[in-house]
Design a protein around this motif. Structure first.
Motif, PDB file in Angstrom:
ATOM      1  N   GLY A 184      71.843  57.259  56.602  1.00 36.73           N
ATOM      2  CA  GLY A 184      71.719  56.376  57.909  1.00 36.73           C
ATOM      3  C   GLY A 184      70.499  55.290  57.899  1.00 36.73           C
ATOM      4  O   GLY A 184      70.605  54.896  59.043  1.00 36.73           O
ATOM      5  N   SER A 206      72.218  52.288  60.252  1.00 37.38           N
ATOM      6  CA  SER A 206      72.114  52.982  61.517  1.00 37.38           C
ATOM      7  C   SER A 206      70.949  52.274  62.145  1.00 37.38           C
ATOM      8  O   SER A 206      70.112  52.431  63.801  1.00 37.38           O
ATOM      9  CB  SER A 206      72.833  54.579  62.215  1.00 37.38           C
ATOM     10  OG  SER A 206      74.204  54.265  61.315  1.00 37.38           O
ATOM     11  N   HIS A 251      65.351  56.949  64.638  1.00 37.30           N
ATOM     12  CA  HIS A 251      66.592  57.271  63.956  1.00 37.30           C
ATOM     13  C   HIS A 251      66.852  59.252  63.536  1.00 37.30           C
ATOM     14  O   HIS A 251      66.395  59.539  62.327  1.00 37.30           O
ATOM     15  CB  HIS A 251      67.552  56.428  63.332  1.00 37.30           C
ATOM     16  CG  HIS A 251      68.947  56.590  62.576  1.00 37.30           C
ATOM     17  ND1 HIS A 251      69.680  56.865  64.597  1.00 37.30           N
ATOM     18  CD2 HIS A 251      69.960  57.324  61.462  1.00 37.30           C
ATOM     19  CE1 HIS A 251      70.774  57.051  63.753  1.00 37.30           C
ATOM     20  NE2 HIS A 251      71.133  57.162  62.222  1.00 37.30           N
ATOM     21  N   ASP A 252      67.675  59.479  64.623  1.00 40.31           N
ATOM     22  CA  ASP A 252      68.359  60.741  63.237  1.00 40.31           C
ATOM     23  C   ASP A 252      67.605  61.913  62.896  1.00 40.31           C
ATOM     24  O   ASP A 252      67.222  62.726  62.035  1.00 40.31           O
ATOM     25  CB  ASP A 252      69.309  60.559  62.430  1.00 40.31           C
ATOM     26  CG  ASP A 252      69.854  61.724  61.667  1.00 40.31           C
ATOM     27  OD1 ASP A 252      70.225  62.647  62.049  1.00 40.31           O
ATOM     28  OD2 ASP A 252      70.877  61.526  60.399  1.00 40.31           O
ATOM     29  N   ASP A 253      66.429  62.526  63.858  1.00 39.45           N
ATOM     30  CA  ASP A 253      65.643  62.959  63.767  1.00 39.45           C
ATOM     31  C   ASP A 253      64.122  62.334  63.121  1.00 39.45           C
ATOM     32  O   ASP A 253      63.734  63.154  62.099  1.00 39.45           O
ATOM     33  CB  ASP A 253      65.904  65.189  63.513  1.00 39.45           C
ATOM     34  CG  ASP A 253      64.610  65.110  63.166  1.00 39.45           C
ATOM     35  OD1 ASP A 253      63.849  64.856  64.417  1.00 39.45           O
ATOM     36  OD2 ASP A 253      64.873  66.851  63.079  1.00 39.45           O
ATOM     37  N   SER A 287      60.453  63.224  57.450  1.00 36.15           N
ATOM     38  CA  SER A 287      61.345  64.007  58.863  1.00 36.15           C
ATOM     39  C   SER A 287      60.500  64.131  59.850  1.00 36.15           C
ATOM     40  O   SER A 287      59.060  65.074  59.999  1.00 36.15           O
ATOM     41  CB  SER A 287      62.168  64.841  57.949  1.00 36.15           C
ATOM     42  OG  SER A 287      61.779  65.877  59.377  1.00 36.15           O
ATOM     43  N   GLY A 313      65.883  60.672  70.358  1.00 34.07           N
ATOM     44  CA  GLY A 313      66.909  60.296  70.916  1.00 34.07           C
ATOM     45  C   GLY A 313      66.462  59.626  72.397  1.00 34.07           C
ATOM     46  O   GLY A 313      67.969  58.887  73.132  1.00 34.07           O
TER      47      GLY A 313
END
Length: 282
Positions: free
Chosen positions: A34, A37, A74-76, A199, A264
């Motif tokens: 990712g 992104s 982004h994405d956790d 994370s 998010g």
């Protein structure tokens, strides 16, 4: 953990979608799909002039046209990007330690010393026992000047991955590191990005102090040709004097790191101001 509060902050600086022409990207720790992104936000307070006495791989650099530090969500995952005064890492020259140091606002009363850090130990780069690690302040062996700061592994294990460390206990998605070289700038020549991903779920489960405190100040530090247990004495970002006392003035601007459930909900408003707003537990 208590989430019943309102998180609202403004982070100066427009959202940077930084491109790297003719760049060579190396997945140094793990392989995260990712990266492209991530929307990178410039971090105020970390710009730094070139230091000709340092090897470029250790030298943090940045100016108003091309920032020295960025962060993103982004994405956790929470991401940090440091700019190094180095044109190419194709030959993979790293054998050092690079830190993203964190001062969690409102946590403890330590005179502005770092609370935690993400560190890439590339001298002993085995992901099974070193690599990307979670660190805490080594308060017994640290001084009060920037070049006397020492960090320790959060698990207290200097040669292996413990349960509470990044990518510990058999996990392999807690964190990643990549380098991107050949990054052109307006005034600084060709530079390299060193990118960290950690994370938010890992932090929630293993380092609750960072998720209970929504506001962070950060600093970047490097150690030459050494593992992550020595004093951080090669370079710090922001053109600070390494021998000066650690204080709030040496840290970046304050940024807000949302909880995983709110990651998010980051919204971009006009005028280049990043606003994050979330009410937990309601």
């Amino acid at each position: 953990m208590v989430y019943g509060r309102c998180l609202k902050t403004a982070v100066s600086g427009i959202l940077f979608a930084v491109s790297a022409a003719s760049a060579d990207t190396i997945q140094q720790i793990g392989s995260y799909s990712g990266w492209d992104s991530v929307e990178w936000n410039a971090i105020g307070g970390l710009n730094d002039a070139a230091d000709t006495s340092l090897d470029g791989r250790l030298d943090f650099i940045g100016d108003s046209a091309d920032a020295g530090g960025y962060w993103g969500i982004h994405d956790d995952y929470v991401f940090f990007r440091m700019r190094l005064n180095f044109a190419s890492v194709t030959a993979d020259p790293f054998h050092d330690s690079h830190f993203v140091l964190i001062d969690a606002v409102g946590y403890g009363d330590d005179g502005g010393l770092p609370d935690y850090g993400f560190v890439w130990d590339s001298q002993s780069n085995s992901s099974d026992n070193h690599g990307l690690e979670m660190s805490i302040l080594d308060s017994k062996n640290s001084g009060t000047t920037w070049d006397s700061i020492k960090m320790d592994d959060i698990d207290g294990l200097s040669g292996q991955k413990g349960t509470v460390d990044i990518n510990g206990d058999g996990r392999d998605t807690d964190g990643y590191v990549q380098s991107v070289d050949g990054v052109a700038t307006e005034n600084l020549g060709t530079t390299t990005f060193l990118d960290f991903a950690v994370s938010l779920s890992y932090l929630t489960n293993q380092v609750s102090a960072l998720t209970e405190n929504s506001s962070w100040r950060v600093q970047f530090g490097s150690i030459d040709n050494s593992n992550d247990h020595n004093a951080i004495d090669a370079d710090w970002a922001g053109d600070i004097d390494l021998t000066s006392s650690v204080s709030e003035s040496g840290w970046s601007e304050t940024i807000a790191i949302p909880e995983p459930a709110a990651a998010g909900l980051i919204l971009i408003f006009g005028g280049g101001i990043l606003i994050t707003k979330r009410i937990f537990g309601r």
